[in-house]
Every structure is written in C-alpha cells, then in structure tokens.
Design a protein around this motif. Structure first.
Motif, short mmCIF file in Angstrom:
data_model
loop_
_atom_site.label_atom_id
_atom_site.label_comp_id
_atom_site.label_asym_id
_atom_site.label_seq_id
_atom_site.Cartn_x
_atom_site.Cartn_y
_atom_site.Cartn_z
N GLN A 12 38.05 88.32 -9.06
CA GLN A 12 38.47 89.71 -9.18
C GLN A 12 38.04 90.31 -10.51
OE1 GLN A 12 40.61 87.17 -8.45
NE2 GLN A 12 41.06 87.55 -6.29
N LEU A 13 38.18 89.53 -11.58
CA LEU A 13 37.82 90.04 -12.90
C LEU A 13 36.31 90.22 -13.03
CD1 LEU A 13 38.74 91.04 -15.62
CD2 LEU A 13 38.82 88.68 -16.41
N VAL A 14 35.55 89.29 -12.48
CA VAL A 14 34.10 89.43 -12.50
C VAL A 14 33.68 90.68 -11.74
CG1 VAL A 14 31.90 88.39 -11.78
CG2 VAL A 14 33.65 86.98 -12.85
N ALA A 15 34.32 90.95 -10.61
CA ALA A 15 34.02 92.16 -9.85
C ALA A 15 34.34 93.40 -10.67
CB ALA A 15 34.81 92.17 -8.54
N ARG A 16 35.47 93.39 -11.37
CA ARG A 16 35.82 94.53 -12.23
C ARG A 16 34.83 94.69 -13.38
NH1 ARG A 16 41.33 93.49 -13.88
NH2 ARG A 16 40.93 94.94 -15.57
N LEU A 17 34.42 93.57 -13.96
CA LEU A 17 33.42 93.63 -15.03
C LEU A 17 32.16 94.31 -14.52
CD1 LEU A 17 33.75 90.06 -16.59
CD2 LEU A 17 34.16 92.23 -17.78
N ASN A 18 31.72 93.90 -13.34
CA ASN A 18 30.54 94.50 -12.71
C ASN A 18 30.72 96.00 -12.54
OD1 ASN A 18 28.13 93.21 -11.90
ND2 ASN A 18 29.30 91.88 -10.57
N THR A 19 31.81 96.38 -11.93
CA THR A 19 32.05 97.78 -11.61
C THR A 19 32.28 98.62 -12.85
OG1 THR A 19 33.05 97.10 -9.53
CG2 THR A 19 33.53 99.32 -10.28
N VAL A 20 33.17 98.15 -13.70
CA VAL A 20 33.59 98.96 -14.84
C VAL A 20 32.53 98.99 -15.94
CG1 VAL A 20 35.32 99.18 -16.66
CG2 VAL A 20 36.03 98.61 -14.34
N LEU A 21 32.10 97.83 -16.41
CA LEU A 21 31.17 97.81 -17.54
C LEU A 21 29.80 98.38 -17.18
CD1 LEU A 21 31.87 94.38 -19.28
CD2 LEU A 21 32.83 96.62 -19.79
N ALA A 22 29.17 97.75 -16.22
CA ALA A 22 27.81 98.18 -15.88
C ALA A 22 27.82 99.57 -15.24
CB ALA A 22 27.15 97.17 -14.96
N GLY A 23 28.77 99.82 -14.36
CA GLY A 23 28.85 101.11 -13.71
C GLY A 23 29.06 102.24 -14.70
N TRP A 24 29.99 102.04 -15.63
CA TRP A 24 30.24 103.07 -16.63
C TRP A 24 29.00 103.29 -17.49
CZ3 TRP A 24 29.89 104.02 -21.74
CH2 TRP A 24 30.56 105.14 -22.23
N LEU A 25 28.40 102.20 -17.95
CA LEU A 25 27.24 102.33 -18.84
C LEU A 25 26.09 103.06 -18.15
CD1 LEU A 25 26.05 101.71 -21.59
CD2 LEU A 25 25.32 99.49 -20.72
N ILE A 26 25.80 102.70 -16.93
CA ILE A 26 24.71 103.35 -16.19
C ILE A 26 25.00 104.85 -16.02
CG2 ILE A 26 23.58 103.51 -13.93
CD1 ILE A 26 23.81 100.37 -13.87
N ASN A 27 26.20 105.18 -15.58
CA ASN A 27 26.56 106.59 -15.41
C ASN A 27 26.53 107.34 -16.73
OD1 ASN A 27 26.90 106.69 -12.61
ND2 ASN A 27 28.97 105.88 -12.77
N HIS A 28 27.02 106.72 -17.78
CA HIS A 28 27.05 107.36 -19.09
C HIS A 28 25.63 107.65 -19.59
CE1 HIS A 28 28.66 108.43 -23.01
NE2 HIS A 28 27.75 107.65 -23.55
N ILE A 29 24.75 106.70 -19.42
CA ILE A 29 23.36 106.89 -19.85
C ILE A 29 22.74 108.06 -19.07
CG2 ILE A 29 21.03 105.90 -19.85
CD1 ILE A 29 22.41 103.14 -20.32
N LYS A 30 22.88 108.01 -17.75
CA LYS A 30 22.24 109.04 -16.91
C LYS A 30 22.82 110.43 -17.14
CE LYS A 30 20.64 106.22 -13.05
NZ LYS A 30 20.76 105.98 -11.61
N ARG A 31 24.13 110.51 -17.35
CA ARG A 31 24.77 111.82 -17.45
C ARG A 31 24.86 112.35 -18.88
NH1 ARG A 31 29.81 111.52 -13.23
NH2 ARG A 31 28.53 111.17 -11.40
N GLU A 32 25.11 111.48 -19.84
CA GLU A 32 25.40 111.95 -21.19
C GLU A 32 24.30 111.62 -22.20
OE1 GLU A 32 27.88 113.97 -21.68
OE2 GLU A 32 28.55 113.71 -19.61
N ASP A 33 23.86 110.37 -22.22
CA ASP A 33 22.89 109.98 -23.25
C ASP A 33 21.55 110.67 -23.08
OD1 ASP A 33 24.82 108.43 -24.41
OD2 ASP A 33 24.00 106.51 -23.75
#
Length: 134
Positions: free
Chosen positions: A102-123
């Motif tokens: 469960q934690l690995v799934a959250r790491l996948n979703t939260v960390l990588a998902g947030w970073l990718i979205n942040h780069i595309k939308r904000e950075d």
C-alpha cells in the motif's frame, strides 16, 4: 515502474531539468528498494535523501524565481511547502512501519504523480518566464 525525464517534462532550464532528473532517480531508487524488500535502512536512507534533495531543489527553484521576479513566486512556494510535508509524512511512515504494498503504491501515486504534474503545470511556466526575462 521506473520514471524517466521525458521531453515533455523538460523546462529548457539546465539547472531545473538536471535537478528534476535527480529527483526522478531518487524516487526510482526508493521504489526499487521497497519493491525488492531491501532492508529498512536502505529505504530510510533513500527516503531521507529524497527529503533533503527536494528541499535543495525547491530552494534553487525559488531563488531563480526571485532573481527573475516570477510573478507567482509565493503561490509556487506554497506548492513546494505542501509537497515537502507530504514527502516527510511518507518517509516517517516508511521508517515507522517499513515498506508495504500500500505504501509503495502511495509513493508511486503521490511522489511521482505530484512531481510530473507540478513540472508540466508550474515549472514550465517558471522556465518560460525566465527565458522571456533573460
């Protein structure tokens, strides 16, 4: 699943793109350690590195924004602060409970998902502003 810095994630700013690659490497390292059931120490070490490096990277981005007078600097900083808290919570949970499916799934979703979205939308907006004002 390994994350890669693809062309659509490049901002065109050498410092930001290099640091994004390193963040993806850290996330991939953490996910790999978890998925291989490696010792808690390896997971903790990688998680701590990710926390430290995220703080360094965000500091670098924020200094660039100040230098080039990015108009949305304060809002961008708030995104960073939120993400640093999320990373700290996930690392704390890893340290206390160890890696789980469960934690690995959250790491996948939260960390990588947030970073990718942040780069595309904000950075990308920040990088465009820097290019326009250089």
């Amino acid at each position: 699943m390994a994350y890669q810095m693809t062309k659509d994630l490049e901002t065109g700013n050498t410092l930001i793109d290099t640091e994004h690659r390193q963040l993806f490497d850290a996330i991939n390292g953490l996910l790999e350690a978890c998925s291989k059931g490696q010792g808690r120490k390896e997971v903790e070490r990688t998680g701590r590195f990710l926390m430290d490096y995220t703080a360094k990277h965000f500091g670098d981005e924020e200094r660039l924004q100040q230098r080039y007078k990015y108009p949305d600097c304060q809002q961008h900083k708030q995104y960073h602060e939120t993400f640093k808290r999320v990373v700290a919570e996930l690392v704390k949970e890893l340290e206390e409970k160890g890696p789980s499916v469960q934690l690995v799934a959250r790491l996948n979703t939260v960390l990588a998902g947030w970073l990718i979205n942040h780069i595309k939308r904000e950075d990308t907006k920040v990088a465009a502003h820097i290019r326009a004002n250089s």
